[in-house]
Design a protein around this motif. Structure first.
Motif, PDB file in Angstrom:
ATOM      1  N   ASP A  22       0.722  -1.173   0.055  1.00 13.64           N
ATOM      2  CA  ASP A  22       0.152  -0.025   0.004  1.00 13.64           C
ATOM      3  C   ASP A  22       0.849   1.222  -0.043  1.00 13.64           C
ATOM      4  O   ASP A  22       0.911   1.937   0.887  1.00 13.64           O
ATOM      5  CB  ASP A  22      -0.875   0.043   1.113  1.00 13.64           C
ATOM      6  N   THR A  23       1.713   1.308  -1.040  1.00 12.47           N
ATOM      7  CA  THR A  23       2.599   2.573  -1.354  1.00 12.47           C
ATOM      8  C   THR A  23       2.700   2.803  -2.749  1.00 12.47           C
ATOM      9  O   THR A  23       2.071   2.014  -3.745  1.00 12.47           O
ATOM     10  CB  THR A  23       3.862   1.889  -0.567  1.00 12.47           C
ATOM     11  N   ASP A  24       3.589   3.718  -3.073  1.00 13.26           N
ATOM     12  CA  ASP A  24       3.570   4.213  -4.399  1.00 13.26           C
ATOM     13  C   ASP A  24       4.620   3.197  -5.158  1.00 13.26           C
ATOM     14  O   ASP A  24       5.740   2.832  -4.513  1.00 13.26           O
ATOM     15  CB  ASP A  24       4.239   5.844  -4.639  1.00 13.26           C
ATOM     16  N   PHE A  25       4.313   2.864  -6.205  1.00 17.93           N
ATOM     17  CA  PHE A  25       4.951   1.964  -7.226  1.00 17.93           C
ATOM     18  C   PHE A  25       6.558   2.570  -7.307  1.00 17.93           C
ATOM     19  O   PHE A  25       7.382   1.825  -7.222  1.00 17.93           O
ATOM     20  CB  PHE A  25       4.240   1.970  -8.703  1.00 17.93           C
ATOM     21  N   TYR A  26       6.595   3.969  -7.542  1.00 16.67           N
ATOM     22  CA  TYR A  26       7.893   4.191  -7.474  1.00 16.67           C
ATOM     23  C   TYR A  26       8.783   4.215  -6.395  1.00 16.67           C
ATOM     24  O   TYR A  26      10.035   4.214  -6.374  1.00 16.67           O
ATOM     25  CB  TYR A  26       7.940   5.710  -8.291  1.00 16.67           C
ATOM     26  N   LYS A  27       8.121   4.013  -5.139  1.00 16.96           N
ATOM     27  CA  LYS A  27       9.064   3.756  -4.115  1.00 16.96           C
ATOM     28  C   LYS A  27       9.654   2.161  -4.140  1.00 16.96           C
ATOM     29  O   LYS A  27      10.976   2.186  -3.853  1.00 16.96           O
ATOM     30  CB  LYS A  27       8.066   3.704  -2.720  1.00 16.96           C
ATOM     31  N   LEU A  28       9.060   1.342  -4.628  1.00 16.14           N
ATOM     32  CA  LEU A  28       9.453  -0.039  -4.884  1.00 16.14           C
ATOM     33  C   LEU A  28      10.635  -0.219  -5.896  1.00 16.14           C
ATOM     34  O   LEU A  28      11.433  -0.762  -5.721  1.00 16.14           O
ATOM     35  CB  LEU A  28       8.267  -0.956  -5.259  1.00 16.14           C
ATOM     36  N   LEU A  29      10.257   0.687  -7.027  1.00 17.61           N
ATOM     37  CA  LEU A  29      11.321   0.814  -8.071  1.00 17.61           C
ATOM     38  C   LEU A  29      12.735   1.308  -7.446  1.00 17.61           C
ATOM     39  O   LEU A  29      13.716   0.958  -7.774  1.00 17.61           O
ATOM     40  CB  LEU A  29      10.913   1.688  -9.301  1.00 17.61           C
ATOM     41  N   MET A  30      12.727   2.597  -6.926  1.00 19.91           N
ATOM     42  CA  MET A  30      13.622   3.162  -6.243  1.00 19.91           C
ATOM     43  C   MET A  30      14.149   2.267  -4.955  1.00 19.91           C
ATOM     44  O   MET A  30      15.446   2.410  -4.797  1.00 19.91           O
ATOM     45  CB  MET A  30      13.245   4.570  -5.719  1.00 19.91           C
ATOM     46  N   CYS A  31      13.530   1.622  -4.524  1.00 12.90           N
ATOM     47  CA  CYS A  31      13.919   0.583  -3.286  1.00 12.90           C
ATOM     48  C   CYS A  31      14.955  -0.485  -3.911  1.00 12.90           C
ATOM     49  O   CYS A  31      16.082  -0.764  -3.292  1.00 12.90           O
ATOM     50  CB  CYS A  31      12.741   0.086  -2.756  1.00 12.90           C
ATOM     51  N   ASN A  80      10.718   7.447 -10.427  1.00 13.04           N
ATOM     52  CA  ASN A  80      11.409   7.885  -9.610  1.00 13.04           C
ATOM     53  C   ASN A  80      11.217   9.443  -8.949  1.00 13.04           C
ATOM     54  O   ASN A  80      10.357  10.097  -9.327  1.00 13.04           O
ATOM     55  CB  ASN A  80      13.142   8.020 -10.262  1.00 13.04           C
ATOM     56  N   ALA A  81      11.924   9.758  -7.902  1.00 14.62           N
ATOM     57  CA  ALA A  81      11.523  10.853  -6.876  1.00 14.62           C
ATOM     58  C   ALA A  81      12.808  11.656  -6.494  1.00 14.62           C
ATOM     59  O   ALA A  81      13.711  11.307  -6.913  1.00 14.62           O
ATOM     60  CB  ALA A  81      10.879  10.521  -5.904  1.00 14.62           C
ATOM     61  N   HIS A  82      12.572  12.864  -5.885  1.00  8.51           N
ATOM     62  CA  HIS A  82      13.667  13.755  -5.596  1.00  8.51           C
ATOM     63  C   HIS A  82      14.714  12.928  -4.512  1.00  8.51           C
ATOM     64  O   HIS A  82      15.904  13.407  -4.193  1.00  8.51           O
ATOM     65  CB  HIS A  82      13.151  14.687  -4.771  1.00  8.51           C
TER      66      HIS A  82
END
Lengths: 430, 430
Positions: B24-33, B238-240
């Motif tokens: 239950d989180t943003d997809f980009y978090k998993l990619l970045m992780c 991806n994010a900052h």
């Protein structure tokens, strides 16, 4: 809480009967039924469905097989044990055993009589014939079925979320009304919306919303099933069908002129207190009040169901005053074509001069106006009335010529007998 | 369909965890992780919650015990078998095995690290410290928990029908947006609203409503759990935090200036196609683009997340043109503070000149503006950011000084190193 939109979407109606119970009807129907059972049980009547909004071509909108399925389902119903227990054991208008054991014995064994259905000119001709106490119980289910089948026809092709938003918007409309009405000092409102409801589930929602939103200002519902399920007061007294049938049965003009008072004499033998409510407009209010016997002035109140409501209320107040009664102790129930604005206006005008109460119908339980294209869910004026009694045509004049019904020559005779002059025409919306 | 209002009313939250799943989180978090797990797994970071809307005194609104209960619940979660199967077996952005077996082995055994919670000046100081790939997964659950606990605090004393009407009104607001957006040629919108959602159930409703209402114009959701449950595309890149941490780890100004490109070089080693999206604003977009290596111009698109979006898009188009790329083949993703009007305006302005897509966040999943007194449910600007990496403070400049963060002297240094001049201040709403 039922998620109405999902029910609407999931079921596609296949397994969702519209009328699920013989007490999914107005309380006054049961009171009147008991009165008829006691006083006129062998009278043969014919009830007929009448769509006063000719532009709504019901037979084009509603599938005949579906209509028959729903009507047949009602004929399969009988009073359940829990329903019987409620009617026998509950307190109505503060009174125990409102329904007598002999009436309950009869009602427990009742199945509704056959119906006759034909299509004509885009409308359904739906009639019911048989003994009065049986046939009269068709009125509310027949109306509710046609109203809801029409709703279903309009909703059929909508998406799941589109439906949920439609109901969301309708809920918002109801709640905006609650917000306008809540906090108005002394307001008393009951639900009278069974017959022209959008659907059973929707009426059930509206009633509960009013209960939460209005608190004590919401006095109950005319729908017995909802009153039972939600532990609310069942509300209602009597209707036009009593004087209409009594009048049709009367032999000669003198008996005809006397017949509306015969109805109330029979009623007085059974009921007291807040159930002694006069419905004076069947053959014109002014004449009815002028000719009324003095004992009627002692009754608790008057229900105003046609014509300009403020005029009707003034006539009632003047009549009570002329008979030496204090209007401030009397009850006026407004029940014709109410909306929030009219409720607030009438309340402001009469509160303090009389006790005021509102029976809110169609615009409570079927206000989907403006929510779908072409206003295809707007309520319309469907009624189901006694048209014959022992082979004689019935007549209703009311205080609005647009609500009059019966054969032309009989209307003329009634107008003469009851001394009805010129009446103001008021547009009938619902 | 879940009846949200009834859930809200029935449970009174006792048994209703806010975050029910590690995905239950943003997809980009998993990619970045995964990227961090591969390239920087031993970096120690500190994440911190920051409420940019000081007028909302969260510690006064939200009970500390309830907050701890929700945070503790997240620490009890581990990846379920079905979630693991989805991550291992599903196609993301058209690619199988987006998540590598070694990352999945690690993720399957992960529990989130401890949190540190204190009250200060009516706000919560909530921090997370530990290895980067673990701590970073706290961001979205922490935000979602605080946003929803605040919603619950406001809703706690509302009646059942009052709540249903509140949700009815909110649904109507969402649907009015759908009606404005549907049929707009070429529109592409994804849900980016997990972090500041009103609640999980509400986000789930909004996403489904957009799917029905917008059809193919709705491209998916950033929320992995909803994407999995509703069989939608999981969206995000991806994010900052990547350039912020890479920059903090850089030794000396030269390495600092190079660090944002190091992030994208690492990213390019893992991803292609629509996942090659540049987020250029961490330390100022103009300088980033000017200094960018040519290989970056070959990437698919640019996400514009701060500053005036039209200006950012024009800069991107000019940059691609200057590097010999055809902007019409490029993708611009707008994701900052979108509402319907801004979406329609940007779409009209840039559609045809570039490929345009929208990541719609807070005003999709948390627009309860105007629906309760004092606007007590209006969204506010809560973030959870990496503030330290291996003991060094992180910095974010962005294209809007109101979104800048970090120690003052470090901000000055970064501005010098990245050659950031005067920037336009844009009010940060959410």
């Amino acid at each position: 809480m039922v998620d109405i939109a999902t029910r609407v979407w999931n079921h596609k109606w296949k397994i969702d009967p519209i009328v699920r119970s013989l007490i999914d009807t107005d309380f006054y129907k049961l009171l009147m039924c008991q009165s008829v059972f006691r006083n006129k049980r062998d009278v043969q009547v014919k009830f007929s469905l009448i769509n006063r909004t000719k532009t709504i071509r019901l037979a084009d909108l509603v599938d005949e097989a579906e209509l028959r399925e729903q009507l047949d389902h009602v004929r399969s119903l009988s009073l359940t044990r829990g329903e019987s227990t409620w009617m026998r054991g509950n307190t109505f208008y503060g009174k125990r055993q409102m329904f007598t054991p002999d009436f309950m014995d009869w009602f427990e064994n009742l199945r509704l009589p056959p119906y006759h259905l034909e299509k004509r000119d885009g409308q359904y001709e739906l009639t019911f014939e048989g003994s009065w106490p049986e046939v009269m119980l068709w009125e509310i289910p027949a109306l509710a079925i046609l109203m809801e089948l029409r709703s279903r026809a309009v909703l059929r092709d909508m998406g799941r979320f589109e439906l949920q938003v439609l109901y969301a918007r309708a809920m918002t409309k109801v709640w905006e009304k609650v917000e306008l009405l809540r906090g108005v000092e002394g307001l008393r409102i009951a639900d009278f919306g069974t017959r022209r409801r959008h659907s059973f589930l929707w009426q059930d929602w509206c009633v509960q919303a009013l209960q939460e939103g209005l608190g004590d200002a919401f006095t109950g519902t005319s729908n017995c099933l909802i009153a039972k399920n939600r532990d609310m007061e069942a509300i209602g007294t009597n209707a036009h069908e009593l004087p209409m049938v009594y009048a049709a049965l009367a032999d000669g003009d003198g008996a005809l002129r006397q017949s509306p008072y015969d109805v109330l004499a029979d009623w007085q033998a059974e009921h007291d207190g807040n159930l002694r409510i006069i419905l004076p407009d069947t053959f014109g209010t002014p004449g009815f009040l002028n000719r009324a016997p003095d004992w009627l002035a002692g009754w608790t109140g008057i229900r105003i169901d046609s014509g300009d409501p403020a005029t009707g209320a003034e006539e009632a107040i003047a009549w009570w005053t002329s008979r030496g009664e204090d209007p401030r102790a009397k009850l006026i129930i407004f029940s014709d074509g109410l909306n929030v604005e009219k409720i607030l206006e009438l309340h402001a005008q009469f509160q303090g001069r009389v006790r005021v109460s509102f029976g809110w119908g169609t615009m409570l339980t079927n206000d989907f106006i403006g929510l779908v294209p072409d206003d295809a869910l707007a309520p319309f004026s469907l009624v189901c009335k006694a048209v014959e009694a022992d082979g004689r045509a019935t007549v209703k004049l009311s205080d609005n010529p647009n609500k009059a019904m019966g054969p032309v020559d009989e209307i003329a005779r009634y107008k003469r007998v009851f001394g009805v002059g010129t009446q103001e025409r008021v547009e009938v919306v619902v």
